[in-house]
Design a protein around this motif. Structure first.
Motif, PDB file in Angstrom:
ATOM      1  N   GLU A  23      -8.893  -6.046  -5.911  1.00 59.52           N
ATOM      2  CA  GLU A  23      -9.846  -5.663  -6.948  1.00 59.52           C
ATOM      3  C   GLU A  23     -10.782  -4.572  -6.428  1.00 59.52           C
ATOM      4  O   GLU A  23     -11.342  -4.690  -5.356  1.00 59.52           O
ATOM      5  CB  GLU A  23     -10.663  -6.879  -7.389  1.00 59.52           C
ATOM      6  N   GLY A  24     -10.882  -3.487  -7.170  1.00 62.16           N
ATOM      7  CA  GLY A  24     -11.752  -2.389  -6.787  1.00 62.16           C
ATOM      8  C   GLY A  24     -11.090  -1.355  -5.893  1.00 62.16           C
ATOM      9  O   GLY A  24     -11.626  -0.279  -5.678  1.00 62.16           O
ATOM     10  N   PHE A  25      -9.917  -1.668  -5.346  1.00 66.85           N
ATOM     11  CA  PHE A  25      -9.218  -0.746  -4.453  1.00 66.85           C
ATOM     12  C   PHE A  25      -7.868  -0.319  -5.006  1.00 66.85           C
ATOM     13  O   PHE A  25      -7.334   0.699  -4.622  1.00 66.85           O
ATOM     14  CB  PHE A  25      -9.028  -1.365  -3.066  1.00 66.85           C
ATOM     15  N   GLY A  26      -7.277  -1.105  -5.862  1.00 64.63           N
ATOM     16  CA  GLY A  26      -5.983  -0.771  -6.427  1.00 64.63           C
ATOM     17  C   GLY A  26      -4.830  -1.409  -5.666  1.00 64.63           C
ATOM     18  O   GLY A  26      -4.994  -2.427  -4.997  1.00 64.63           O
ATOM     19  N   ALA A  71       3.431   7.239  -4.253  1.00 61.79           N
ATOM     20  CA  ALA A  71       2.740   7.718  -3.052  1.00 61.79           C
ATOM     21  C   ALA A  71       3.468   7.245  -1.789  1.00 61.79           C
ATOM     22  O   ALA A  71       3.536   7.975  -0.789  1.00 61.79           O
ATOM     23  CB  ALA A  71       1.294   7.239  -3.043  1.00 61.79           C
ATOM     24  N   LEU A  72       4.040   6.043  -1.833  1.00 59.03           N
ATOM     25  CA  LEU A  72       4.792   5.537  -0.682  1.00 59.03           C
ATOM     26  C   LEU A  72       6.035   6.382  -0.437  1.00 59.03           C
ATOM     27  O   LEU A  72       6.354   6.706   0.716  1.00 59.03           O
ATOM     28  CB  LEU A  72       5.176   4.077  -0.898  1.00 59.03           C
ATOM     29  N   VAL A  73       6.721   6.766  -1.492  1.00 61.84           N
ATOM     30  CA  VAL A  73       7.903   7.623  -1.333  1.00 61.84           C
ATOM     31  C   VAL A  73       7.509   8.929  -0.641  1.00 61.84           C
ATOM     32  O   VAL A  73       8.173   9.380   0.292  1.00 61.84           O
ATOM     33  CB  VAL A  73       8.577   7.897  -2.701  1.00 61.84           C
ATOM     34  N   ALA A  97       2.465   2.965   4.822  1.00 63.77           N
ATOM     35  CA  ALA A  97       1.828   2.434   3.615  1.00 63.77           C
ATOM     36  C   ALA A  97       1.115   3.540   2.861  1.00 63.77           C
ATOM     37  O   ALA A  97       0.774   4.580   3.422  1.00 63.77           O
ATOM     38  CB  ALA A  97       0.840   1.334   3.981  1.00 63.77           C
ATOM     39  N   SER A  98       0.893   3.286   1.568  1.00 63.09           N
ATOM     40  CA  SER A  98       0.120   4.186   0.740  1.00 63.09           C
ATOM     41  C   SER A  98      -0.501   3.362  -0.373  1.00 63.09           C
ATOM     42  O   SER A  98      -0.226   2.162  -0.490  1.00 63.09           O
ATOM     43  CB  SER A  98       1.004   5.299   0.184  1.00 63.09           C
ATOM     44  N   GLN A  99      -1.325   3.996  -1.200  1.00 58.39           N
ATOM     45  CA  GLN A  99      -2.005   3.244  -2.250  1.00 58.39           C
ATOM     46  C   GLN A  99      -2.074   4.045  -3.528  1.00 58.39           C
ATOM     47  O   GLN A  99      -1.827   5.238  -3.544  1.00 58.39           O
ATOM     48  CB  GLN A  99      -3.394   2.833  -1.788  1.00 58.39           C
ATOM     49  N   GLY A 100      -2.420   3.349  -4.610  1.00 58.14           N
ATOM     50  CA  GLY A 100      -2.589   3.992  -5.898  1.00 58.14           C
ATOM     51  C   GLY A 100      -3.303   3.064  -6.863  1.00 58.14           C
ATOM     52  O   GLY A 100      -3.429   1.870  -6.603  1.00 58.14           O
ATOM     53  N   ASP A 101      -3.749   3.613  -7.988  1.00 60.41           N
ATOM     54  CA  ASP A 101      -4.457   2.815  -8.986  1.00 60.41           C
ATOM     55  C   ASP A 101      -3.532   1.854  -9.723  1.00 60.41           C
ATOM     56  O   ASP A 101      -3.968   0.815 -10.210  1.00 60.41           O
ATOM     57  CB  ASP A 101      -5.151   3.729 -10.000  1.00 60.41           C
ATOM     58  N   THR A 102      -2.253   2.224  -9.836  1.00 64.66           N
ATOM     59  CA  THR A 102      -1.271   1.360 -10.496  1.00 64.66           C
ATOM     60  C   THR A 102      -0.119   1.094  -9.527  1.00 64.66           C
ATOM     61  O   THR A 102       0.012   1.766  -8.496  1.00 64.66           O
ATOM     62  CB  THR A 102      -0.687   2.033 -11.754  1.00 64.66           C
ATOM     63  N   ARG A 103       0.716   0.136  -9.865  1.00 65.99           N
ATOM     64  CA  ARG A 103       1.897  -0.154  -9.031  1.00 65.99           C
ATOM     65  C   ARG A 103       2.768   1.097  -8.902  1.00 65.99           C
ATOM     66  O   ARG A 103       3.223   1.435  -7.819  1.00 65.99           O
ATOM     67  CB  ARG A 103       2.733  -1.275  -9.662  1.00 65.99           C
ATOM     68  N   GLU A 104       2.959   1.774 -10.022  1.00 70.70           N
ATOM     69  CA  GLU A 104       3.805   2.958 -10.033  1.00 70.70           C
ATOM     70  C   GLU A 104       3.222   4.061  -9.151  1.00 70.70           C
ATOM     71  O   GLU A 104       3.949   4.719  -8.412  1.00 70.70           O
ATOM     72  CB  GLU A 104       4.007   3.458 -11.464  1.00 70.70           C
TER      73      GLU A 104
END
Length: 70
Positions: A14-17, A40-42, A28-35
């Protein structure tokens, strides 16, 4: 379990995505949505797999460009 299967962990905070982590390489990578996190991971995996000849030399200017102070 088949050994040739690529494993990706997807977590949410929560708050980080979302965070997507490729388990075999620990990239690893991150984003606001799963997609977004998976896209970003790719990209992160592509960068991780580049040869050393394609690497960018980190300099003071490089860090400053990304707002990181040493």
């Amino acid at each position: 379990m088949r050994e040739d299967v690529e494993i990706v962990e997807l977590t949410y905070a929560e708050g980080f995505g979302y965070c997507a982590r490729h388990v075999p390489s620990n990239v690893a990578s991150q984003g606001d949505t799963r997609e977004d996190a998976l896209r970003a991971l790719v990209e992160a995996l592509k960068l991780h797999q580049r040869s050393d000849s394609e690497a960018v030399e980190a300099s003071d200017e490089w860090f400053e460009r990304f707002g990181v102070s040493q």
